[in-house]
Design a protein around this motif. Structure first.
Motif, PDB file in Angstrom:
ATOM      1  N   GLY A 264       8.663  -5.086 -10.496  1.00 41.48           N
ATOM      2  CA  GLY A 264       7.694  -4.255  -9.774  1.00 41.48           C
ATOM      3  C   GLY A 264       7.285  -3.017 -10.541  1.00 41.48           C
ATOM      4  O   GLY A 264       7.486  -1.900 -10.079  1.00 41.48           O
TER       5      GLY A 264
ATOM      6  N   ARG B  52       5.499   0.209 -11.908  1.00 35.53           N
ATOM      7  CA  ARG B  52       4.623   1.168 -11.238  1.00 35.53           C
ATOM      8  C   ARG B  52       3.954   2.101 -12.222  1.00 35.53           C
ATOM      9  O   ARG B  52       3.323   3.092 -11.822  1.00 35.53           O
TER      10      ARG B  52
ATOM     11  N   TRP C 174       1.595   2.114 -15.976  1.00 41.02           N
ATOM     12  CA  TRP C 174       0.824   1.299 -16.895  1.00 41.02           C
ATOM     13  C   TRP C 174       0.122   2.172 -17.933  1.00 41.02           C
ATOM     14  O   TRP C 174      -0.200   3.336 -17.679  1.00 41.02           O
TER      15      TRP C 174
ATOM     16  N   ARG D 256       3.787  12.395  -9.847  1.00 40.98           N
ATOM     17  CA  ARG D 256       3.938  11.508  -8.702  1.00 40.98           C
ATOM     18  C   ARG D 256       4.301  12.298  -7.444  1.00 40.98           C
ATOM     19  O   ARG D 256       3.778  12.044  -6.355  1.00 40.98           O
TER      20      ARG D 256
ATOM     21  N   ASP E 110       0.905   6.682  -3.708  1.00 45.18           N
ATOM     22  CA  ASP E 110       1.853   5.588  -3.475  1.00 45.18           C
ATOM     23  C   ASP E 110       2.773   5.334  -4.672  1.00 45.18           C
ATOM     24  O   ASP E 110       3.557   4.388  -4.664  1.00 45.18           O
ATOM     25  N   GLY E 111       2.696   6.169  -5.702  1.00 50.46           N
ATOM     26  CA  GLY E 111       3.607   6.063  -6.832  1.00 50.46           C
ATOM     27  C   GLY E 111       3.054   5.388  -8.063  1.00 50.46           C
ATOM     28  O   GLY E 111       3.698   5.390  -9.115  1.00 50.46           O
ATOM     29  N   ARG E 112       1.865   4.793  -7.984  1.00 55.50           N
ATOM     30  CA  ARG E 112       1.281   4.198  -9.184  1.00 55.50           C
ATOM     31  C   ARG E 112       0.992   5.285 -10.222  1.00 55.50           C
ATOM     32  O   ARG E 112       0.593   6.390  -9.863  1.00 55.50           O
TER      33      ARG E 112
END
Length: 462
Positions: A197, A199, A201, A362, A385-387
């Motif tokens: 998962g 988070r 990029w 974040r 949302d943490g992305r």
């Protein structure tokens, strides 16, 4: 990376196979870039060191003169111990003298998951290197999650990493210490990613889509952006307007604070609508996106305008004066769509980001409910949302006055056309960097306008 290894091993890929592939990737990368010279492999006690033992064996098999200096021997029974046992070449002391006389050093001491400072003997030996250094995964001492240096880290000519880049390869100061970074495929299946998962990029068009305008598109369909101008600082509003219009906004209005400012603004670009009645603009539901802050003072009037605009249900990009007006009070920015602070503005509102900048942005995004763009050479874009996206395409000449105003405009222009806030912010930051690359060294903020549209067009999708 450790979680990917664990997942792959659980899925049936032996750890020693992954280690062999990693060491092979390091050896191949070194042989492609350097001639055979006395090569010193500095090996730590963990899996990073295991990769180094493998690389040493493969380089020696290719005819290179190689010695290995272990900081400590691997734990018996592990994959690294097996790799070390396969080495039949010379073993030398882990010393500064050995490092100083090498022609090439492979740094396989510590990997991206380092949790304690590199100091003492390890720092002394790494600091004694006087030749090109090839780092395995990251230069020892670079935190793979933040790019910060924990204790000491050497300056690598080449870094070979595996499966996916780590944040530390993209974030300064780690990015500057990695030299050329090679991403090697070592057989880790992409199927492990969903379980991990991710988070974070690297920013790029794989995270967002900019749609080509349709044949039936018209100015009203492409969004209407408003910019709040300040007294005596009309240049900031003009630069915002340029960014928004070149990013594709169909209409652009500037809200002037008085008649004198309006007169100055009307002498500028003829396609910009200048209005003195800010309340009327705010009441116009067709104007869905506002930029507040560039050229505005950090005072209660700016705070009031921000609250009023957010309360009216408009998308707000807050920058400059709007951020300074919220110094020490992040709650004042709640309801904004995107915040675009530089490091000083971020610190004024949220406090210094500290060593863990990804964690800080974040947290700021979560606290305000806004997408947070921390501008810099390695701009970070965080969603509530943490992305997290890390941008790495900005050339150094982008660091000049007014470019942040242009960026705020690009964000607003993409928002006005319907892009979600995180995607709009990430795309805007990347387009901003690409436009600066096209403008070239010596560019001014004013030069970006002529290249933004061309930069955006390279990312158009039907």
């Amino acid at each position: 990376m450790a979680r990917a290894d664990t997942a792959a091993i659980a899925g049936g890929v032996p750890g020693v196979v992954l280690m062999e592939a990693a060491g092979r990737a390091v050896a191949r990368a070194a042989m492609r870039r350097f001639r055979p010279v006395r090569t010193l492999v500095l090996a730590g006690p963990g899996n990073n060191g295991g990769d180094g033992w493998v690389a040493a064996r493969l380089l020696e098999q290719a005819g290179w003169p190689v010695v290995v200096a272990p900081l400590a021997l691997p734990r018996p029974g592990g994959d690294a111990a097996l790799a070390a046992a396969r080495w039949r070449g010379p073993v030398v002391p882990f010393s500064a003298a050995e490092a100083a006389r090498a022609g090439l050093v492979v740094d396989a001491v510590f990997g991206a998951g380092l949790s304690k400072p590199v100091d003492g003997l390890a720092a002394d030996v790494l600091g004694a290197v006087r030749c090109p250094l090839v780092a395995v995964d990251v230069p020892s001492g670079v935190d793979g999650a933040t790019g910060e240096v924990i204790g000491f880290a050497p300056n690598a000519a080449l870094t070979v990493t595996f499966f996916r880049r780590k944040p530390g390869h993209l974030l300064y100061p780690g990015r500057a210490l990695c030299g050329e970074t090679v991403l090697a495929d070592i057989g880790l299946p992409a199927s492990v990613l969903p379980a991990i998962g991710p988070r974070a990029w690297r920013n790029g068009p794989w995270l967002w889509r900019i749609l080509r305008p349709g044949a039936a598109s018209h100015k009203y369909a492409r969004g209407h952006v408003a910019v709040a101008a300040g007294k005596g600082m009309t240049g900031a509003a003009r630069l915002v307007a340029t960014g928004a219009r070149r990013a594709g906004a169909g209409l652009l209005s500037v809200a002037a604070p008085d008649a004198a400012t309006a007169a100055v603004l009307r002498a500028g670009d003829p396609g910009v609508i200048v209005a003195e009645d800010r309340a009327a603009l705010l009441a116009d539901v067709r104007i869905g996106t506002w930029v507040i802050g560039p050229g505005l003072p950090p005072d209660e009037g700016t705070r009031a305008l921000l609250r009023e605009t957010v309360s009216a249900g408009r998308q707000v990009v807050a920058d400059a004066g709007a951020l300074r007006a919220a110094a020490g009070d992040p709650a004042a920015l709640a309801g904004c769509a995107v915040l675009t602070p530089h490091a000083g503005e971020f610190s004024a509102v949220f406090g210094p980001p500290g060593a863990d900048r990804p964690g800080a942005v974040r947290a700021a995004a979560a606290a305000t409910g806004a997408v947070l763009v921390l501008k810099g050479a390695d701009t970070l874009i965080a969603a509530p949302d943490g992305r997290l996206a890390i941008n790495d395409n900005a050339p150094p000449w982008l660091a000049t006055g007014g470019t942040g105003d242009v960026l705020a405009g690009i964000v607003a222009g993409l928002l006005a056309q319907g892009m979600p806030p995180f995607e709009a912010a990430a795309a805007a930051v990347h387009v901003h960097g690409e436009a600066a690359r096209r403008a070239g060294p010596g560019m001014l903020a004013e030069d970006l306008g002529s290249v933004i549209a061309h930069a955006i067009a390279t990312y158009w999708l039907d």
